[in-house]
Design an enzyme around this catalytic site. Structure first.
Site, PDB file in Angstrom:
ATOM      1  NE  ARG A  99       6.369 104.159  66.205  1.00 33.62           N
ATOM      2  CZ  ARG A  99       6.387 102.853  65.942  1.00 33.62           C
ATOM      3  NH1 ARG A  99       6.683 102.421  64.727  1.00 33.62           N
ATOM      4  NH2 ARG A  99       6.075 101.989  66.877  1.00 33.62           N
ATOM      5  CG  ASP A 119       6.332  98.972  62.233  1.00 40.09           C
ATOM      6  OD1 ASP A 119       6.137  99.932  62.995  1.00 40.09           O
ATOM      7  OD2 ASP A 119       6.934  97.947  62.576  1.00 40.09           O
TER       8      ASP A 119
END
Length: 310
Positions: free
Chosen positions: A182, A130
């Site tokens: 992502r 992340d």
């Protein structure tokens, strides 16, 4: 004022204790957080799997303050991936490097994330690193590129945020490296020197990054709840002969479930980011505080589902 209030509330343990024991608050949180345990998280993933939706599990918790906390987070992730494998679920998790000790020691963080990667690789799974605020962007990319990607090119990927002015350059870097990315808009409140203050610019940057990744990237994850951008991605894929197995859409647990299912019905891939753990209250409060507009975003998307009869 609202941001300061939300941040203040996120740091009040007595309020956290009250909220955790409040049925209404827990019911609201359960819409967006898959419980507090590995078992409840895996149950949520199994329910999504039954609908043809894949998932990435995230154990809530960000920057830790000591080595013991960092090692405990790693231990919980190892237990999590073991349970996912045992239950026949796709092993896919999202990890914040700060939760593994990035702010304490690079060596400690590397030891922890490598233990997770080694186990996940053995299960044929995937780990997404992340991205946090812009203060961590270059640190995270450098850590990924130098310490992890050379040994785990099939197992680990990163996140880029279209809100940041630097992101198109980072997209080009990822295409050159052929690493998995992502792309999301980003929820952090950033200075205008590093991020676009205007939503229209964030959206335009997202679409440009998305198209570059769809054409030349390696199985990108398109993380957005913006129906206009999703429709543009589908149009772009069809116009350029990009098959459904070349990328996937990604959304947050509990947000636009109607749209998630529509995407699957139309033959596209859909993955849901599923957070869980005891730190759900500070997680929700910080997400709202980082950008108070998120409160309107969540409320608006829940209302859209209600209008559609969900």
């Amino acid at each position: 004022m609202l941001r300061k209030t939300l941040l203040y509330l996120s740091h009040q343990p007595q309020i956290f204790r009250f909220v955790r024991n409040n049925g209404l608050a827990k019911k609201f949180a359960s819409r967006f957080v898959a419980g507090e345990t590995i078992a409840t998280a895996c149950d949520a993933v199994a329910e999504l799997k039954a609908k043809g939706i894949t998932a990435s599990l995230d154990l809530l918790g960000e920057s830790v303050t000591n080595e013991a906390e960092a090692r405990e987070t790693a231990r919980q992730y190892l237990a999590l991936v073991d349970e996912m494998q045992r239950r026949g679920l796709e092993v896919n998790v999202s990890v914040k490097l700060t939760a593994l000790g990035q702010d304490i020691s690079a060596a400690l963080c590397e030891e922890n994330i490598r233990a997770i990667l080694a186990k996940v690789k053995g299960y044929g799974g995937f780990v997404r690193l992340d991205m946090e605020s812009s203060a961590y962007t270059q640190r995270t990319i450098d850590f990924f590129e130098r310490r992890l990607f050379p040994d785990y090119p099939e197992t680990v990927g990163v996140v880029l945020q279209s809100a940041l002015r630097r992101t198109l350059a980072d997209v080009d870097w990822s295409v050159q490296k052929q690493c998995r990315v992502r792309i999301c808009k980003g929820a952090y409140l950033e200075p205008a020197t590093v991020a676009f203050p205007d939503k229209r610019d964030v959206d335009a940057n997202y679409v440009e990054a998305m198209q570059r990744l769809m054409q030349k990237g390696r199985y990108p994850g398109l993380a957005t709840h913006d129906e206009r951008i999703i429709d543009e991605a589908i149009r772009f894929a069809k116009a350029n002969g990009i098959a459904p197995d070349r990328f996937e859409f990604q959304m947050l647990y509990g947000v636009r479930r109607d749209l998630q299912e529509r995407i699957v019905r139309e033959g596209w891939r859909m993955r849901v980011y599923v957070p869980f753990g005891t730190q759900w209250y500070p997680y929700l409060m910080r997400r709202l505080a980082e950008r108070p507009a998120n409160l309107a975003f969540i409320t608006g998307n829940v209302m859209k589902e209600m209008v559609k009869g969900r």
